[in-house]
Motif scaffolding. Structure first.
Motif, PDB file in Angstrom:
ATOM      1  N   GLY A 354      39.314 -18.250  88.655  1.00 22.18           N
ATOM      2  CA  GLY A 354      40.473 -17.448  88.240  1.00 22.18           C
ATOM      3  C   GLY A 354      40.178 -16.685  86.966  1.00 22.18           C
ATOM      4  N   ASP A 359      34.383 -15.834  87.440  1.00 23.27           N
ATOM      5  CA  ASP A 359      34.392 -15.424  88.855  1.00 23.27           C
ATOM      6  C   ASP A 359      33.296 -14.390  89.129  1.00 23.27           C
ATOM      7  N   ALA A 382      40.472 -24.385  92.689  1.00 24.54           N
ATOM      8  CA  ALA A 382      41.206 -24.543  91.436  1.00 24.54           C
ATOM      9  C   ALA A 382      41.443 -26.027  91.169  1.00 24.54           C
TER      10      ALA A 382
END
Ligand code: ATP
Ligand code: MG
Length: 447
Positions: A354, A359, A382
């Motif tokens: 995130g 990322d 996550a």
């Protein structure tokens, strides 16, 4: 592969039904799912490992001049009546009746079937020798299926069959398989020791079980230390050369399972005696004309005489090997895959999924590795870091690349070797260079 979409049902809890570590770890790592006693589904992670084992077994059979084919799992009982084994095989054989009332069975092995094919087509001594194999599921209704895939009822086996004109030829075929087996197990990261096995009414010395040493092995084994230490032949092995001296280098030392154990011979080894438990991963067997005579499989010789085929069969437990490798290679945190069979070579952990920088870095690393043929599993879920580390250690991929916001700000990542746990902070470029340069990239070790 991205973990957010990969089917990997890992679990923290030790399954109550598993008595040995490989069974526990394979269940916890989401590799297999029991369908019924001794029968398993292979989930994606487990299937990738199984495929890798199968590939190496296949490559070494091909290299030895053995030709791959595929025979069915369901066989006709009539074939087994011809060889005389139908009644005698007993309850281990799963017998099936089809809708016309014909007796069928789920093959526990394929000597009858291959002999039937051979006798139909091969009529002249000129067409010999031949070595054929297939990799196919077998069913044996074991009294005590246990230890997960190590003693299943349905299991994947590589079985080869040799056809020769005379004993000398059969011995040459036997030696080829002997050497191919040593190479196969070495490439799988295992040390397998050939041990003399029973030949029953056939007699002679041409039957060996290949046993790897592991604390939970089903049989007790004894051998000379040299067998645990000496090297196997390399890629330049010549299967057309005389392999007898190489076979002698292995059979010249004492090695026996508990069935063949001899107190005096073992004692004579003194400090060189290794006493351990072992898992049988392969078995090679010369049985002469046992099936060819019973099933009338003969060729015409140079003087038009009838010659019954000299045969041997050679098995490797492909699915058992996956369990055996885990049994031989794990630690307190999980599996430690040898490079050659690892389901993925690299596990890439994104510590802050995130976060834009993390990322992007992960995406770049993932693409670069995949392009270089280095199979990578990205943990882009996550979840908290601890859970990701635990899962990655559990599934045991050889390398971990850990990407976190602090490191990435300075252009660095952490590289962890699963085996031994050594960690290094490296620039992104050096980490990638390291992973794409080392042998075994792509998970297909060429040994
Ligand atoms: P074991 O003594 O372990 O029962 P076996 O002598 O019956 O084995 P073979 O007929 O020689 O086995 O089969 C060749 C190979 O197939 C074995 O060396 C083993 O690796 C594998 N194998 C045999 N039975 C099983 C099973 N029930 N589950 C998984 N693999 C098996
Ligand atoms: Mg056996």
């Amino acid at each position: 592969m991205r973990l957010s979409s990969f089917f990997l049902p890992t679990s923290r809890d030790d399954p109550a039904e598993a008595q040995i570590v490989s069974h526990r770890l394979m269940l916890r790592a989401g590799m297999i799912r029991q369908a019924s006693a001794g029968i398993y589904s292979w989930l994606p992670l487990g299937f990738r490992a199984l495929r890798n084992v199968e590939r190496i077994v296949r490559e070494e059979q091909d290299r030895a001049g053995c030709q791959e084919m595929l025979m069915p799992t369901i066989q006709s009982a009539d074939l087994w009546r011809e060889s005389g084994r139908y009644e005698g095989y007993g309850k281990e054989m799963l017998r099936i009746e089809d809708r016309h009332g014909r007796d069928m069975l789920y093959g526990p092995t394929n000597e009858e079937q291959i002999t039937e094919i051979f006798r139909h087509y091969i009529k002249s001594y000129r067409e010999l020798p031949k070595l054929l194999y297939h990799i196919q599921w077998k069913f044996r209704d074991e009294v005590r299926p246990r230890f997960g895939v190590m003693r299943g009822r349905e299991f994947l086996m590589k079985d080869s069959y040799s056809f020769d004109l005379d004993y000398e030829g059969a011995r040459r075929s036997y030696n080829k398989m002997f050497v191919a087996y040593l190479r196969t197990f070495a490439r799988l990261g295992l040390r397998a020791i050939p041990m003399q096995a029973d030949t029953g009414p056939i007699g002679g010395d041409l039957s060996h079980e290949f046993i790897i040493l592991a604390g939970t092995g089903e049989s007790e084994v004894f051998c000379h230390r040299a067998l645990v230490e000496q090297d196997v032949l390399g890629d330049d092995v010549d299967y057309e050369a005389d392999l007898a001296p190489e076979v002698a280098r292995w059979t010249g030392h004492y090695a026996a399972t508990d069935e063949k154990f001899d107190e005096a011979e073992a004692a004579a080894l003194g400090d060189d005696l290794v006493r351990a438990r072992g898992i049988e991963v392969g078995h090679i067997f010369y049985f002469g004309t046992k099936y060819s005579k019973a099933m009338n499989a003969a060729v015409r010789g140079p003087n038009d005489e009838e010659i019954f085929l000299e045969m041997g069969s050679y098995g490797i437990g492909v699915s058992r090997l996956v369990g055996a490798i885990v049994e031989a290679s794990h630690d307190a945190d999980g599996i430690v895959w040898p490079e050659a069979v690892a389901p993925f070579r690299v596990g890439l952990i994104n510590l802050k999924a995130g976060d834009g920088d993390c990322d992007n870095a992960c995406e770049e690393i993932y693409r670069t590795l995949e392009r270089a043929g280095c199979a990578t599993l990205v943990d882009d879920r996550a979840l908290r870091a601890g859970a990701k580390f635990a899962d990655m250690d559990l599934i045991g991929l050889p390398w971990q690349v850990i990407v976190g916001p602090r490191g990435i700000a300075g252009g660095s990542v952490e590289l962890k070797r699963r085996d031994g746990g050594a960690r290094e902070e490296l620039s992104l470029e050096s980490a990638l260079a390291r992973l794409t340069a080392s042998p075994g990239a792509g998970g297909s070790a060429t040994s």
